[in-house]
Design a protein around this motif. Structure first.
Motif, mmCIF file in Angstrom:
data_model
loop_
_atom_site.group_PDB
_atom_site.id
_atom_site.type_symbol
_atom_site.label_atom_id
_atom_site.label_comp_id
_atom_site.label_asym_id
_atom_site.label_seq_id
_atom_site.Cartn_x
_atom_site.Cartn_y
_atom_site.Cartn_z
ATOM 1 N N PRO A 51 0.687 -0.854 0.095
ATOM 2 C CA PRO A 51 0.418 0.125 0.227
ATOM 3 C C PRO A 51 0.942 1.127 -0.386
ATOM 4 N N GLY A 52 0.479 2.163 -1.137
ATOM 5 C CA GLY A 52 1.511 3.672 -0.356
ATOM 6 C C GLY A 52 2.390 3.353 -1.528
ATOM 7 N N SER A 53 2.613 2.237 -2.445
ATOM 8 C CA SER A 53 4.210 2.151 -3.296
ATOM 9 C C SER A 53 3.697 2.966 -4.473
ATOM 10 N N GLY A 54 2.398 3.286 -4.717
ATOM 11 C CA GLY A 54 2.359 4.347 -5.913
ATOM 12 C C GLY A 54 1.668 3.398 -7.370
ATOM 13 N N LYS A 55 1.055 2.805 -6.682
ATOM 14 C CA LYS A 55 0.675 1.997 -7.672
ATOM 15 C C LYS A 55 0.169 2.675 -8.746
ATOM 16 N N SER A 56 -1.755 3.361 -8.253
ATOM 17 C CA SER A 56 -2.378 4.205 -8.730
ATOM 18 C C SER A 56 -2.061 5.217 -9.385
ATOM 19 N N THR A 57 -1.001 5.950 -8.735
ATOM 20 C CA THR A 57 -0.295 6.837 -9.536
ATOM 21 C C THR A 57 0.853 6.571 -10.819
ATOM 22 N N TYR A 58 1.078 5.496 -10.338
ATOM 23 C CA TYR A 58 1.935 5.347 -11.918
ATOM 24 C C TYR A 58 1.355 4.746 -12.942
ATOM 25 N N SER A 69 10.223 2.780 -6.660
ATOM 26 C CA SER A 69 8.835 4.598 -6.864
ATOM 27 C C SER A 69 9.376 5.018 -6.194
ATOM 28 N N LYS A 70 9.625 6.751 -6.577
ATOM 29 C CA LYS A 70 9.266 8.125 -5.482
ATOM 30 C C LYS A 70 10.878 7.788 -5.509
ATOM 31 N N VAL A 71 11.662 7.376 -6.346
ATOM 32 C CA VAL A 71 12.993 7.471 -6.557
ATOM 33 C C VAL A 71 13.910 8.704 -6.298
ATOM 34 N N ASP A 72 12.649 10.414 -6.900
ATOM 35 C CA ASP A 72 12.783 11.420 -6.827
ATOM 36 C C ASP A 72 13.079 11.688 -5.436
ATOM 37 N N LEU A 73 12.002 11.065 -4.553
ATOM 38 C CA LEU A 73 12.022 11.834 -2.419
ATOM 39 C C LEU A 73 13.630 11.437 -2.179
ATOM 40 N N ILE A 74 14.441 10.534 -2.929
ATOM 41 C CA ILE A 74 15.371 9.745 -1.863
ATOM 42 C C ILE A 74 16.668 11.023 -0.951
ATOM 43 N N ALA A 84 10.578 8.011 -10.717
ATOM 44 C CA ALA A 84 10.375 9.114 -10.447
ATOM 45 C C ALA A 84 8.679 8.999 -11.362
ATOM 46 N N VAL A 85 7.329 9.464 -10.826
ATOM 47 C CA VAL A 85 6.843 9.226 -12.022
ATOM 48 C C VAL A 85 6.721 10.578 -12.901
ATOM 49 N N GLU A 86 6.658 11.242 -11.908
ATOM 50 C CA GLU A 86 6.128 13.094 -12.831
ATOM 51 C C GLU A 86 7.664 12.704 -13.716
HETATM 52 N N1 LIG Z 1 7.644 12.232 -5.111
HETATM 53 C C1 LIG Z 1 6.779 11.263 -5.379
HETATM 54 N N2 LIG Z 1 5.459 11.093 -5.165
HETATM 55 C C2 LIG Z 1 4.818 9.282 -5.439
HETATM 56 C C3 LIG Z 1 4.985 9.048 -6.298
HETATM 57 N N3 LIG Z 1 4.872 8.158 -7.163
HETATM 58 C C4 LIG Z 1 3.292 8.300 -6.145
HETATM 59 N N4 LIG Z 1 3.414 9.348 -5.222
HETATM 60 C C5 LIG Z 1 2.799 9.594 -3.747
HETATM 61 O O1 LIG Z 1 2.568 8.177 -2.877
HETATM 62 C C6 LIG Z 1 0.775 7.917 -2.621
HETATM 63 C C7 LIG Z 1 0.552 7.080 -2.662
HETATM 64 O O2 LIG Z 1 0.439 6.478 -3.771
HETATM 65 P P1 LIG Z 1 -0.466 5.533 -4.505
HETATM 66 O O3 LIG Z 1 -1.085 5.119 -6.081
HETATM 67 O O4 LIG Z 1 -1.893 6.260 -4.029
HETATM 68 O O5 LIG Z 1 -0.273 4.039 -4.187
HETATM 69 P P2 LIG Z 1 -0.883 2.902 -3.768
HETATM 70 O O6 LIG Z 1 -1.365 2.244 -2.505
HETATM 71 O O7 LIG Z 1 0.072 1.662 -4.337
HETATM 72 O O8 LIG Z 1 -1.833 3.588 -5.226
HETATM 73 C C8 LIG Z 1 0.853 9.506 -2.984
HETATM 74 O O9 LIG Z 1 0.802 10.623 -2.208
HETATM 75 C C9 LIG Z 1 1.722 9.538 -3.761
HETATM 76 O O10 LIG Z 1 1.036 11.085 -4.675
HETATM 77 C C10 LIG Z 1 6.106 9.034 -7.371
HETATM 78 O O11 LIG Z 1 6.862 8.819 -8.062
HETATM 79 N N5 LIG Z 1 6.955 10.212 -6.735
#
Ligand SMILES: Nc1nc2c(ncn2[C@@H]2O[C@H](COP(=O)(O)OP(=O)(O)O)[C@@H](O)[C@H]2O)c(=O)[nH]1
Ligand SMILES: [Mg+2]
Length: 350
Positions: free
Chosen positions: A11-18, A172-177, A233-235
């Motif tokens: 959860p929160g790993s960025g699946k839906s955002t990806y 994922s989220k390597v931009d925050l590392i 880094a999704v963006e």
């Molecule tokens: N900085 C950054 N934040 C991200 C990235 N991908 C996802 N997030 C953030 O991580 C949080 C969880 O993402 P979400 O897609 O809901 O995760 P899911 O539970 O795996 O579906 C959200 O606040 C997103 O904005 C990324 O590549 N970079």
């Protein structure tokens, strides 16, 4: 032939955002894409959804009707989906034979490591002709601590062995590392998973009690020799394209742009290109080098972009965006001027 990505991860790993980011990117590239939400607890879906499991079942209803907790309820939903596979299959058929689908899954890790429903659904899809890859998103935060990183390796290996799909693990989220402080090693150490014995010192410092256990797990992971990571880094467009190439290589997907698509210089030949420009190995070559997006990014570039020189790169990109914005604004002005002249009518040629 339909293709798909089974997007898994905690959860929160960025699946839906990806999924959302990829939908935007592919729409811009004129490349087909549909997203199927298979997370029955996903009530805040950011992307346009082609099929939504909540039309079949929702976690809330299951919890209420069967007195289950969120975890048990989620497993029930997956079993229900498996039992109603025809529901999914009928809707997938409506997306067409050439569909490219992202399956956005729930974050419960057991769904992709122990529980059988997803595995059965995936293998039924494969039997009916779907070419699938698992895309396992893992928050890059895990590499900041040796023992957390080892748990990530084990989780990734477990998912690979369980699902038996072509598999891409992604930090994922390597931009925050860079926000998490200095890493013990360069990023390529964590992505390439080559010599884990180097973690020994870090383990002595962070969790001396479990050092022997952790090192044994390292040996196990290395013996399989399967785990490695891409980064995301999704963006960042380059990051998304690089990952897209890795996934295309895994599934064998070849993107042939429609004839009217603007293809960057030197990229894959268009389908209407002369046959001399389209060797027999066209499909294989394109899938090997990746569709239309230039050379593969080295993880050392990712290290430089997001860890070593993040601020300089951010500043550089801001200048580039400003320039691009200026060009787009000027082009829009020229088009508007031309339209105005056309509306007024062509000047009299007498
Ligand atoms: N900085 C950054 N934040 C991200 C990235 N991908 C996802 N997030 C953030 O991580 C949080 C969880 O993402 P979400 O897609 O809901 O995760 P899911 O539970 O795996 O579906 C959200 O606040 C997103 O904005 C990324 O590549 N970079
Ligand atoms: Mg989600």
């Amino acid at each position: 032939m339909p293709f798909g990505e089974v997007v898994i991860g905690s959860p929160g790993s960025g699946k839906s955002t990806y999924c959302y980011g990829k939908h935007q990117l592919f729409s811009a590239l004129n490349r087909p894409i549909s997203i199927v939400n298979l997370d029955p607890a996903n009530d805040n879906i950011p992307y346009p959804c082609a099929i939504d499991i909540s039309q079949l079942i929702t976690l809330q209803d299951v919890m209420r009707e069967h007195g289950l907790g969120p975890n048990g309820g989620m497993l029930y939903c997956m079993e229900y989906l498996e039992a109603n596979y025809d529901w999914l299959e009928d809707r997938l058929k409506e997306l067409g034979k050439d569909a490219y689908v992202l399956f956005d899954l729930p974050g419960q890790v057991e769904i992709s490591t122990n529980h059988d429903s997803l595995k059965h659904i995936v293998s039924r899809l494969q039997k009916s002709g779907w070419r699938l890859a698992a895309v396992h998103l893992c928050d890059a935060h895990y590499v900041t601590d040796a023992s957390k990183y080892i748990s990530l390796l084990l989780l990734s290996l477990r998912a690979m062995l369980h699902l038996e799909l072509p598999h891409i693990n992604v930090l994922s989220k390597v931009d925050l590392i860079s926000q998490y402080g200095d890493l013990d090693f360069n990023l390529d150490f964590y992505t390439e998973v080559q010599d884990l014995s180097h973690l020994e010192n870090a383990l002595s410092a962070s969790s001396p009690r479990y050092k022997a256990l952790n090192l044994a797990i390292c040996e196990l992971v290395e013996d399989f020799g399967l785990v490695g990571f891409e980064t995301l880094a999704v963006e960042d467009k380059h990051s998304m394209l690089n990952l897209t190439r890795a996934i295309d290589r895994a599934t064998g997907y070849v993107f042939v742009p429609p004839p009217d698509t603007k293809v960057p210089e030197g990229a894959v030949p268009k389908p209407d290109a002369p046959s001399s420009q389209r060797p027999n190995t066209y499909s294989l070559l394109s899938s090997a080098v990746g569709p239309m997006h230039g050379p593969r990014t080295d993880v050392r570039d990712v290290q430089e972009r997001w860890v070593d020189a993040r601020e300089e790169w951010d500043a550089y990109e801001k200048v580039q965006w400003r320039r691009e914005g200026e060009i787009v604004r000027k082009e829009a002005e020229t088009v508007a001027k031309k339209n105005k002249i056309r509306e007024r009518g062509a000047p009299d040629s007498k």
